[in-house]
Enzyme design. Structure first.
Site, PDB file in Angstrom:
ATOM      1  N   LYS A  11      43.470  32.833  45.519  1.00 34.68           N
ATOM      2  CA  LYS A  11      42.034  33.341  44.930  1.00 34.68           C
ATOM      3  C   LYS A  11      41.170  31.983  44.586  1.00 34.68           C
ATOM      4  CE  LYS A  11      44.016  37.626  42.782  1.00 34.68           C
ATOM      5  NZ  LYS A  11      44.265  38.360  41.540  1.00 34.68           N
ATOM      6  N   TYR A  51      40.474  45.575  47.379  1.00 28.27           N
ATOM      7  CA  TYR A  51      40.921  46.210  46.003  1.00 28.27           C
ATOM      8  C   TYR A  51      40.477  47.686  45.578  1.00 28.27           C
ATOM      9  CZ  TYR A  51      42.528  41.769  43.971  1.00 28.27           C
ATOM     10  OH  TYR A  51      43.297  40.590  44.024  1.00 28.27           O
ATOM     11  N   ASN A 114      44.076  34.753  37.725  1.00 29.03           N
ATOM     12  CA  ASN A 114      45.593  34.460  37.979  1.00 29.03           C
ATOM     13  C   ASN A 114      45.876  34.125  39.152  1.00 29.03           C
ATOM     14  OD1 ASN A 114      45.243  36.919  39.346  1.00 29.03           O
ATOM     15  ND2 ASN A 114      46.638  38.168  38.273  1.00 29.03           N
ATOM     16  N   HIS A 117      47.072  36.574  44.827  1.00 25.58           N
ATOM     17  CA  HIS A 117      47.405  37.923  45.167  1.00 25.58           C
ATOM     18  C   HIS A 117      48.361  38.117  46.031  1.00 25.58           C
ATOM     19  CE1 HIS A 117      47.014  41.980  46.633  1.00 25.58           C
ATOM     20  NE2 HIS A 117      47.199  41.652  47.884  1.00 25.58           N
ATOM     21  N   GLU A 128      46.908  45.644  54.305  1.00 28.63           N
ATOM     22  CA  GLU A 128      46.021  44.413  53.910  1.00 28.63           C
ATOM     23  C   GLU A 128      46.268  43.356  55.294  1.00 28.63           C
ATOM     24  OE1 GLU A 128      47.012  45.077  49.175  1.00 28.63           O
ATOM     25  OE2 GLU A 128      47.929  43.254  50.168  1.00 28.63           O
TER      26      GLU A 128
HETATM   27  P1  DAT Z   1      48.622  42.471  40.942  1.00 28.37           P
HETATM   28  O1  DAT Z   1      47.467  41.279  41.062  1.00 28.37           O
HETATM   29  O2  DAT Z   1      49.909  41.623  40.243  1.00 28.37           O
HETATM   30  O3  DAT Z   1      49.094  42.998  42.169  1.00 28.37           O
HETATM   31  P2  DAT Z   1      47.125  44.694  40.189  1.00 28.37           P
HETATM   32  O4  DAT Z   1      47.104  44.911  41.620  1.00 28.37           O
HETATM   33  O5  DAT Z   1      47.393  45.591  39.136  1.00 28.37           O
HETATM   34  O6  DAT Z   1      47.746  43.409  39.936  1.00 28.37           O
HETATM   35  O7  DAT Z   1      45.412  44.248  39.779  1.00 28.37           O
HETATM   36  C1  DAT Z   1      44.868  43.309  40.668  1.00 28.37           C
HETATM   37  C2  DAT Z   1      44.102  42.317  39.999  1.00 28.37           C
HETATM   38  O8  DAT Z   1      43.245  42.888  39.085  1.00 28.37           O
HETATM   39  C3  DAT Z   1      45.121  41.453  39.321  1.00 28.37           C
HETATM   40  O9  DAT Z   1      45.718  40.327  39.956  1.00 28.37           O
HETATM   41  C4  DAT Z   1      44.202  40.739  38.310  1.00 28.37           C
HETATM   42  C5  DAT Z   1      43.229  42.067  37.870  1.00 28.37           C
HETATM   43  N1  DAT Z   1      43.687  42.886  36.634  1.00 28.37           N
HETATM   44  C6  DAT Z   1      44.507  43.594  36.767  1.00 28.37           C
HETATM   45  N2  DAT Z   1      44.815  44.311  35.381  1.00 28.37           N
HETATM   46  C7  DAT Z   1      43.816  43.740  34.800  1.00 28.37           C
HETATM   47  C8  DAT Z   1      43.378  43.969  33.367  1.00 28.37           C
HETATM   48  N3  DAT Z   1      44.056  44.700  32.626  1.00 28.37           N
HETATM   49  N4  DAT Z   1      42.391  43.376  33.009  1.00 28.37           N
HETATM   50  C9  DAT Z   1      41.758  42.300  33.798  1.00 28.37           C
HETATM   51  N5  DAT Z   1      42.055  42.057  35.142  1.00 28.37           N
HETATM   52  C10 DAT Z   1      43.145  42.842  35.609  1.00 28.37           C
HETATM   53 MG    MG Z   2      48.091  44.515  43.195  1.00 27.92          MG
END
Ligand code: DAT
Ligand code: MG
Length: 150
Positions: A11, A51, A114, A117, A128
């Site tokens: 990212k 997303y 974070n 991805h 994807e």
């Molecule tokens: P991942 O990236 O581990 O697959 P995800 O698909 O649940 O996680 O969510 C995508 C991204 O969205 C994640 O990397 C960071 C953001 N995100 C997820 N949960 C969040 C939250 N509770 N608050 C803020 N950002 C969040």
């Molecule tokens: Mg995810």
């Protein structure tokens, strides 16, 4: 191809922090094979499509702004179990809970920054990879498979 593939994206925070080499190194030394890579600045629309599953979440707008805020390194990695093991290398979504030794556990602090991805299933990986890569942008080559696999 013999093994599955996953979509990994560094990212904008990871790219701007100079963590591209560090992240590629972790996948490479594990034994996974890099079969697609490019750097691009996603549009907001591309971020929203990527997303789309999270469109009802309260953090969706912020997430899409973040993902489209700068250059992203998009990659396709190939190997046995690479979707699941890739997620293990990456660590938990919230870096506060990511185990030390994982990419997020070692290199970042906040869930909204974070740095990486990774696809969460073989189905989402396929979708994807199709979203981000043309067939001609993914390369077949032998690599060191005979030394990585029994
Ligand atoms: P991942 O990236 O581990 O697959 P995800 O698909 O649940 O996680 O969510 C995508 C991204 O969205 C994640 O990397 C960071 C953001 N995100 C997820 N949960 C969040 C939250 N509770 N608050 C803020 N950002 C969040
Ligand atoms: Mg995810």
């Amino acid at each position: 191809t013999k093994f599955e593939r996953t979509f990994i994206a560094i990212k904008p925070d990871g790219v701007n922090r100079g963590l591209v080499g560090e992240i590629i190194c972790r996948f490479e030394r594990k034994g996974f094979k890099l079969v697609g890579i490019k750097i691009l600045h996603p549009t907001k629309a591309q971020a929203e499509e990527h997303y789309a599953d999270l469109s009802t979440k309260p953090f969706f707008a912020g997430l899409c702004n973040y993902f489209s805020s700068g250059a992203v390194v998009a990659m396709v990695w190939e190997g046995k179990g690479v979707v699941k093991t890739g997620r293990t290398l990456i660590g938990a979504t919230n870096p506060a809970e990511s185990t030390p030794g994982t990419i997020r556990g070692d290199l970042c602090i906040e869930v909204g920054r974070n740095i990486i991805h990774g696809s969460d299933s073989t189905d989402s990986a396929k979708a994807e990879i199709t979203l981000w890569f043309k067939d001609s942008e993914v390369a077949e080559y032998q690599g060191n498979q005979t030394w990585v696999y029994e």
